[in-house]
Design a protein around this motif. Structure first.
Motif, short mmCIF file in Angstrom:
data_model
loop_
_atom_site.label_atom_id
_atom_site.label_comp_id
_atom_site.label_asym_id
_atom_site.label_seq_id
_atom_site.Cartn_x
_atom_site.Cartn_y
_atom_site.Cartn_z
N THR A 1 7.47 11.77 -4.21
CA THR A 1 6.64 11.45 -3.05
C THR A 1 7.48 10.75 -1.99
N ARG B 1 2.19 1.28 -3.85
CA ARG B 1 1.16 1.34 -4.89
C ARG B 1 0.13 2.44 -4.65
N ASP B 2 -0.41 2.51 -3.45
CA ASP B 2 -1.51 3.43 -3.17
C ASP B 2 -1.04 4.82 -2.77
N GLN B 3 -0.07 4.88 -1.87
CA GLN B 3 0.42 6.18 -1.40
C GLN B 3 1.48 6.76 -2.34
N GLN C 1 5.22 3.68 -10.55
CA GLN C 1 5.08 3.40 -11.97
C GLN C 1 6.33 2.70 -12.49
N ARG D 1 2.01 5.69 -5.53
CA ARG D 1 1.58 5.59 -6.93
C ARG D 1 2.76 5.22 -7.85
N GLU E 1 5.24 15.60 -2.35
CA GLU E 1 4.17 15.04 -1.52
C GLU E 1 4.79 14.25 -0.38
N ASP F 1 10.15 4.13 -12.43
CA ASP F 1 10.39 5.07 -11.33
C ASP F 1 11.68 4.73 -10.61
N GLN G 1 0.82 -1.21 0.00
CA GLN G 1 0.00 0.00 0.00
C GLN G 1 0.86 1.26 0.00
#
Length: 369
Positions: free
Chosen positions: A278, A184-186, A190, A188, A310, A193, A181
């Protein structure tokens, strides 16, 4: 009038100070351990790990409790192995103290220990269709360090990948879901990267390196000297020994940083973050008894309005979809759980003490065979 006003302000300030002091005492007070209670009822008994007061690993006790029965939507699992996580240590010690607002003041509200487990289904409720007796499963639920646990068949429970044993399966849930999570979720993540995993040899870190590679990222892992080869073996494209080089001095800029260590503040870590990158904060220093690892998220929260990057903190959501996703990653060989040490159930306190040293790599597992 002015003298009266200052007197009123002084009284108000004194009342506030007394209230704060009383609240601090209440929050940090450890009540003594109570006497062992006899299990209620006349049903079957089983062994389980409990703690009746806050404190070090010596408060843990392997004792007899009543064996549970599955409800209509539950399965009964005979536990073969369970893993230890930092959250277990936080709950046991009641530190940081802020956790006691949810866990119980003075004494823990729920005295059972552990979350991650793997085992065999021995009985199912009448409404359960996903599982049957004999199924090998892994999952997460409170009080997992016990001979038997009941689990909601529709929640954090999945079939064990056939290519790993119970010990490796028990190592998956909390740490691997956090890594998944976070990336993938926080984050993001790709393909392509540039990803930095700080604390790459820990429970979350060993999963994060492999999951990031499975997503097609270019991965740099950060760890101590003794763990360099381990992190490299997990697929990291580059490994940095933090005893030789600080990450905040790196010339590279990363699209995503998953920070499991928290050994640098967000102010420092963002130096190596791309302009639109991020930072996902998972871990932090434990030395503050009041907020513990939350110091790093708080710093990030205050910094966020002033930067383009972020800065994210999150708490993992244990759910069925993600545990099944992880099971598939393990089944296909893209992720392999790594175990540092395995302890028998009577040595659970030693297992927790080893975790508390901060030098454990990958996962620590307790067997219940």
């Amino acid at each position: 009038m002015i003298a009266l006003r200052y007197r009123i302000l002084g009284i108000a300030a004194a009342l506030v100070a007394v209230s704060v002091a009383a609240g601090a005492f209440t929050l940090s007070h450890n009540s003594p351990c109570g006497d062992a209670e006899s299990p209620p009822g006349a049903g079957e008994r089983m062994q389980a790990v409990v703690y009746r007061c806050y404190g070090p690993a010596s408060v843990l006790e392997v004792t007899q409790v009543e064996k549970p029965e599955p409800a209509d939507n539950e399965v009964l699992v005979k536990v073969r192995a369970a893993a230890i996580n930092p959250v277990d240590w936080y709950m046991m010690t009641g530190r940081p103290y802020i956790m006691r607002l949810a866990g119980g003041l003075g004494t823990p509200g729920f005295a059972r220990f552990g979350v991650d487990y793997a085992g065999v289904v021995v009985a199912v409720g009448e409404n359960v269709t996903r599982f049957k007796p004999g199924d090998e499963v892994f999952g997460a639920r409170s009080g997992a360090l016990a001979e038997y646990v009941t689990a909601d068949a529709e929640r954090t429970l999945a079939l064990k990948p056939p290519n790993i044993g119970f010990e490796q399966a028990a190592a998956i849930p909390v740490a691997a879901i956090t890594a998944l999570q976070g990336l993938r979720d926080q984050g993001r993540i790709q393909p392509g990267d540039k990803v930095l995993i700080n604390g790459a040899s820990g429970g979350v870190g060993t999963f994060a390196v492999q999951i990031a590679k499975a997503f097609g990222a270019e991965v740099t892992g950060v760890c101590s000297t003794r763990n360099v080869e381990l992190v490299r073996s997990l697929g990291a494209d580059r490994v940095i020994d933090y005893t030789q080089q600080s990450i905040i001095d790196l010339p590279e800029r990363y699209d995503l940083i998953l920070d499991n260590a928290g050994n640098h503040s967000p102010f420092e870590t963002r130096r190596v973050l791309a302009a639109n990158g991020t930072l996902v904060i998972v871990g932090g220093p434990k030395d503050n008894p009041w907020i513990g690892p939350l110091s790093r998220p708080l710093q990030a929260m205050f910094l966020q309005p002033f930067v383009r990057q972020e800065l994210v903190f999150f708490i993992a959501d244990l759910n069925r979809d993600d545990i099944e996703t992880l099971g598939e990653l393990v089944r296909t060989g893209k992720v392999t759980p790594v175990i540092d040490r395995v302890y028998p159930l009577p040595e659970v306190a030693q297992a927790v003490d080893y975790l508390a040293t901060g030098h454990a790599r990958a996962k620590i597992v307790v067997t219940l065979d």
